[in-house]
Design an enzyme around this catalytic site. Structure first.
Site, PDB file in Angstrom:
ATOM      1  N   HIS A  20      33.740  44.302   5.484  1.00  0.00           N
ATOM      2  CA  HIS A  20      34.125  42.993   6.251  1.00  0.00           C
ATOM      3  C   HIS A  20      32.645  43.109   7.299  1.00  0.00           C
ATOM      4  O   HIS A  20      32.579  41.987   8.050  1.00  0.00           O
ATOM      5  CB  HIS A  20      35.057  42.832   6.985  1.00  0.00           C
ATOM      6  CG  HIS A  20      35.975  42.128   5.832  1.00  0.00           C
ATOM      7  ND1 HIS A  20      36.235  40.801   5.456  1.00  0.00           N
ATOM      8  CD2 HIS A  20      37.009  42.731   5.307  1.00  0.00           C
ATOM      9  CE1 HIS A  20      37.175  40.717   4.659  1.00  0.00           C
ATOM     10  NE2 HIS A  20      37.660  42.018   4.226  1.00  0.00           N
ATOM     11  N   THR A  29      34.005  31.979   7.267  1.00  0.00           N
ATOM     12  CA  THR A  29      34.705  30.961   6.730  1.00  0.00           C
ATOM     13  C   THR A  29      35.065  29.646   7.397  1.00  0.00           C
ATOM     14  O   THR A  29      35.352  28.627   6.491  1.00  0.00           O
ATOM     15  CB  THR A  29      36.189  31.770   6.233  1.00  0.00           C
ATOM     16  OG1 THR A  29      36.906  32.497   7.480  1.00  0.00           O
ATOM     17  CG2 THR A  29      36.089  32.857   5.251  1.00  0.00           C
ATOM     18  N   LYS A  59      35.703  29.562  16.900  1.00  0.00           N
ATOM     19  CA  LYS A  59      35.720  30.908  16.404  1.00  0.00           C
ATOM     20  C   LYS A  59      35.802  31.945  17.299  1.00  0.00           C
ATOM     21  O   LYS A  59      35.822  31.759  18.754  1.00  0.00           O
ATOM     22  CB  LYS A  59      34.480  31.397  15.776  1.00  0.00           C
ATOM     23  CG  LYS A  59      33.115  31.162  16.480  1.00  0.00           C
ATOM     24  CD  LYS A  59      31.816  31.283  15.593  1.00  0.00           C
ATOM     25  CE  LYS A  59      31.607  30.267  14.572  1.00  0.00           C
ATOM     26  NZ  LYS A  59      31.653  30.840  13.167  1.00  0.00           N
ATOM     27  N   ARG A  60      36.204  33.327  17.270  1.00  0.00           N
ATOM     28  CA  ARG A  60      36.392  34.317  18.398  1.00  0.00           C
ATOM     29  C   ARG A  60      35.081  34.292  19.070  1.00  0.00           C
ATOM     30  O   ARG A  60      33.944  33.942  18.544  1.00  0.00           O
ATOM     31  CB  ARG A  60      36.433  35.585  17.556  1.00  0.00           C
ATOM     32  CG  ARG A  60      37.774  35.975  17.004  1.00  0.00           C
ATOM     33  CD  ARG A  60      38.846  35.881  18.044  1.00  0.00           C
ATOM     34  NE  ARG A  60      38.882  36.964  18.765  1.00  0.00           N
ATOM     35  CZ  ARG A  60      40.145  37.936  19.051  1.00  0.00           C
ATOM     36  NH1 ARG A  60      41.231  37.497  18.484  1.00  0.00           N
ATOM     37  NH2 ARG A  60      40.095  38.857  19.608  1.00  0.00           N
ATOM     38  N   LYS A  90      35.123  25.595   6.063  1.00  0.00           N
ATOM     39  CA  LYS A  90      36.256  24.727   6.396  1.00  0.00           C
ATOM     40  C   LYS A  90      35.732  23.433   7.095  1.00  0.00           C
ATOM     41  O   LYS A  90      36.192  22.111   6.623  1.00  0.00           O
ATOM     42  CB  LYS A  90      37.399  25.117   7.624  1.00  0.00           C
ATOM     43  CG  LYS A  90      37.967  26.520   6.726  1.00  0.00           C
ATOM     44  CD  LYS A  90      38.953  27.394   7.775  1.00  0.00           C
ATOM     45  CE  LYS A  90      39.177  28.586   7.130  1.00  0.00           C
ATOM     46  NZ  LYS A  90      39.589  29.828   8.206  1.00  0.00           N
ATOM     47  N   LYS A 135      28.094  35.995  17.892  1.00  0.00           N
ATOM     48  CA  LYS A 135      28.480  34.671  17.407  1.00  0.00           C
ATOM     49  C   LYS A 135      27.744  33.559  18.145  1.00  0.00           C
ATOM     50  O   LYS A 135      27.538  32.474  17.802  1.00  0.00           O
ATOM     51  CB  LYS A 135      29.884  34.212  17.225  1.00  0.00           C
ATOM     52  CG  LYS A 135      30.674  35.130  16.208  1.00  0.00           C
ATOM     53  CD  LYS A 135      32.185  34.824  16.389  1.00  0.00           C
ATOM     54  CE  LYS A 135      32.861  35.896  15.536  1.00  0.00           C
ATOM     55  NZ  LYS A 135      32.817  35.659  14.145  1.00  0.00           N
TER      56      LYS A 135
END
Ligand code: D6G
Length: 834
Positions: free
Chosen positions: A376, A675, A567-568, A679, A573
């Site tokens: 992952h 993911t 998101k985290r 969504k 990110k």
């Protein structure tokens, strides 16, 4: 024909005991549970009691199908797939169960008759937070798809007593409080005290030679913990399959040793018990960060050991005559969700060699034919590398086995690559250094017959960089399985208005087969349809704006562009890139308050690991910018910044339907798949994104014109870093960027402490800007301007929105699961009859 386990003929009568889906029967059953299960009357029943009782009713409806499903797997001697994951973020169950069982209407009616509103009651369900982010949610989407596709399978994990912490924002800072999710009981689970397994830790290994002259190993003087099973039924969509998610809870074995208490040492016995039970106490709140704590290693082994014992028990039940394990891998496939359960490889070897007395080669063939591994992440700080000293203490026999696996493996590598020292060093399961470590990813690759990445780019990176030597050795082992999401939860359930519009236009088949959404393509040219599409989005935005008004005390312009990053919080990110862009917008507006600008509401949500200093400081920065921007009279309603606290599955369900723009802006080459990106697209948001992870495939599916791509590619990012990246040059040459960074640095957003955000700016300008934020800034800003231009043309925006939704069929987790079934597991669907 496999032998079924022992049956009590007198209990055949149970088959006649079923329940009805008639409104009156549901009401009677609801009232029965209220009175006889909860012991409540009309004076004491609360709404939470109502939630519990209606959940018991729904669970009752699951039970027949569940029992039937499990019985059928035995009768058909089906190959079973086991999905081992330290995390399952399944979200609330009530709504999902009612939709999948197709009993939403009668249940709502029955509740209405007793004066309750189903929609309100659903909110009383505590969201089980047994995961951190993408990896755990993926496991939950997979279970939904496995059940809907009738694949004989099980989810196995840990029943943490405390899930992911609750995030509160106080004075702009993240504050963590414990998530005591079981406080009011969990109506969905069934405790299975009959499934108890002993799990051993510590001790030492005794070697001896048996009568036949064979060297044998016995793990002795261990400290033992008991694993108790808790089962949660997982229903398929409108079929008769109900799968089992079995989560383990740790219990002290001392409880069972009466003698211990009788010797008068009650207090230390109890202290010991508490200590033992901490194993399943709390989920580690790290996402993509490896911490190396002893308790975490114990969690991993605890659940792996109990799960393998359970799998083998089940296998033997069906194969008492063939307990030689000859066809074990024809009947069992075990998928490792990241390396967290990778110790299972050493554990199965231990069971086969030490307990079942197989020779090493045969045990190894069975093991490698059984396991499959999903990688992952390629982030070095996320890769699990347990120290040898810790493994030696906690799992001494496993360490020996890992060494044996390694020595045989390195012999093979040496032969194959003519003793190439670099290859031997890279591929070894043991990392040399001041502190020797075991590389769990290498163990997982060597011990599995399949290794998959989770997006096309990610798999390429695994094959070409991180695991290139392994790929040279075993090219067929590596394969890609691009992640997916379940449309049942992420559209049908969370966005009722859009679901209804879609079903009214193209029928309901998309709920089972997401590629059906392609039928929406011609409607992207139909202005009346686009009008309805906009109305749906607008009403979703209105409901969210009302929530912001109530909970965040911020008034939001419903016509503004809802620009979302959920998101985290992680540096890779790049929430920081987003908030710096917000600062530049703010500055533009301050310079020219009359400026004609597309109004934006920039919405953030996400948790930071409690020990991750920089991520927590970024949360504070977002909130500090929000404080300035939201209350500045010059800004009017043209710009808002909102940080939604405690992001979770249920909060995602309320936010996503209102999103216009999806921010997927990680540095190319860092996000394995993502993911959330899927969504958002499924709920009609357009994406601004880097060419990273599954973004690339989203762009391919929805078309370049319908996706706002920006920034360096992974290869460009890599070569920029290798050629001496100088972040300061970007700062010096871009006055807009410089102004924003200077403001953050000088305390403009932190008047109470001017130095507060210095570490952030320092990380960019003086510490190398690891995630190339400054290199990508100009491209990001320019692309955001294009976003605003398109948003001005609402007809064009909604056309693109429809085309996004229409082309997301590929991202259903049903597609992902079918690929696993065919390419990796070699399993077959088993249809369950009523
Ligand atoms: C259900 C139905 C029963 C079946 C059992 C299987 O209770 O017929 O034997 O599940 O449980 P495992 O033994 O597979 O865990």
């Amino acid at each position: 024909m496999a032998e079924k386990h022992k049956k009590n003929d007198k209990l055949d009568i149970l088959n006649e005991c079923t329940i009805s889906t008639e409104v009156d029967a549901i009401m009677t059953s609801f009232l029965h549970h209220m009175k006889y299960t909860l012991g409540k009357d009309e004076y004491t029943a609360t709404k939470r009691d109502c939630y519990k009782c209606i959940s018991y009713v729904a669970r009752d409806h699951l039970i027949d199908k569940w029992l039937n499903t499990q019985q059928t797997y035995y009768e058909k001697d089906a190959k079973r797939v086991y999905y081992l994951s330290l995390e399952f973020l399944i979200g609330r169950s009530l709504g999902n169960t009612l939709v999948n069982l197709d009993i939403e209407e009668p249940v709502a009616e029955a509740l209405a008759k007793t004066g309750y509103d189903l929609e309100e009651i659903k909110k009383y369900e505590w969201d089980p937070g047994l995961g951190n982010g993408g990896l755990g949610r993926l496991a939950a989407c997979f279970l939904d798809s496995l059940a809907s596709l009738e694949i004989p399978s099980y989810g196995y994990g840990i029943r943490y007593e405390y899930g992911i912490f609750f995030q509160r924002i106080r004075n702009g800072y993240q504050l963590e409080t414990p998530d005591n999710w079981l406080r009011y009981g969990n109506p969905w689970e069934i405790e299975r005290p009959e499934y108890l397994y002993i799990v051993k830790f510590y001790g030492n290994v005794k070697q001896y030679t048996n009568g036949a002259g064979t060297l044998r190993h016995e793990w002795v003087n261990t400290q033992d913990v008991v694993a108790v099973a808790y089962d949660t039924p997982i229903p398929g969509y409108k079929n008769n399959t109900v799968l089992n998610m079995r989560l383990w809870s740790a219990k002290s074995s001392r409880e069972f040793e009466l003698g211990y208490f009788q010797h008068g040492d009650y207090e230390s016995a109890v202290a010991d018990k508490v200590q033992t039970e901490t194993i399943s106490k709390v989920l580690y709140p790290n996402d993509n960060i490896f911490e190396g704590k002893e308790l975490r290693l114990k969690q991993e082994y605890f659940f792996v050991s109990a799960t393998l014992q359970d799998i083998i028990r089940r296998y033997k039940k069906n194969h008492p005559e063939r307990a030689d394990f000859n066809n074990f891998s024809d009947k069992v496939a075990i998928q490792l969700n990241d390396t967290h359960p990778a110790i299972a490889i050493a554990e199965l070897m231990r069971i086969l060699v030490d307990e079942e007395c197989f020779g090493w080669e045969k045990a190894w063939d069975i093991t490698t034919a059984t396991f499959c591994y999903t990688n992952h992440t390629i982030m070095p700080e996320a890769l699990e590398r347990w120290t040898v000293s810790l493994l030696e203490r906690v799992l001494p026999r496993h360490l020996e086995i890992i060494y044996e696996i390694n020595s045989r493996f390195l012999k093979m590598v040496g032969e194959r690559f003519n003793g190439d020292v670099n290859k031997l060093r890279n591929m070894s399961l043991v990392e040399e250094g001041d502190e020797k470590r075991i590389r769990m990813a290498n163990l997982a690759i060597v011990g599995s017959h399949s290794v998959n990445g989770v997006s096309a780019l990610h798999t390429e990176i695994l094959k070409d960089s991180l695991f290139s030597d392994f790929n040279a050795l075993w090219p067929k082992k590596f394969n890609n399985k691009t992640n997916g999401i379940t449309q049942r939860r992420w559209l049908r359930l969370c966005n009722p208005a859009l679901s209804a519009l879609i079903s009214e236009s193209i029928g309901e088949k998309w709920v089972r087969d997401l590629t059906e959404l392609k039928k929406l393509i011609p409607l992207a040219e139909d202005s009346a349809f686009l009008e309805k599409w906009r109305e749906v989005k607008w009403s979703n935005k209105l409901s969210l704006a009302k929530c912001f008004e109530d909970h965040n005390r911020v008034n939001v312009n419903v016509d503004s562009l809802f620009d979302c990053q959920f998101k985290r919080i992680h540096e890779y990110k790049r929430q920081l890139l987003n908030i710096i862009h917000v600062v530049t917008l703010y500055n533009r507006l301050k310079e020219n308050p009359a400026m004609d600008m597309v109004p934006r509401s920039v919405i953030f949500a996400g948790k930071a690991a409690p020990g991750y200093f920089m991520a927590k400081l970024i949360i504070k920065l977002i909130n500090s910018v929000a404080q300035k921007v939201n209350f500045d009279p010059d800004i009017k309603d043209k710009l808002r910044v909102i940080f939604v606290e405690n992001y979770s599955v249920s909060i995602a369900e309320t936010l996503l339907p209102a999103a216009d723009l999806s921010e997927q802006i990680s540095t190319a080459g860092t996000e394995a798949s993502g993911t959330g990106n899927m969504k958002f697209a499924l709920n009609g948001a357009l994406t601004i994104g880097t060419l990273d992870g599954a973004n690339i495939e989203i762009q391919k599916e929805v078309g370049k014109n319908n996706f706002f791509a920006f920034g360096l590619t992974d290869k460009q990012a890599e070569s920029l870093k290798n050629s001496g990246y100088n972040p300061r040059a970007y700062y010096d040459n871009n006055p807009v960027l410089k102004q924003a960074l200077d403001m953050i640095d000088s305390g403009y957003f932190s008047p109470e402490n001017h130095d507060l955000f210095k570490p952030i700016v320092d990380s960019l300008l003086n510490q190398g800007d690891r995630f190339l934020l400054l290199a990508d800034f100009a491209s990001y800003e320019k692309t955001q301007q294009q976003v605003s231009e398109v948003y001005k043309n609402q007809a064009l925006w909604s056309k693109r929105s429809v085309l996004n939704v229409a082309n997301t069929g590929f991202f259903s987790s049903d597609r992902t699961i079918m690929e696993y079934v065919k390419d990796i597991w070699d399993a077959k669907a088993v249809h369950i009859k009523i």
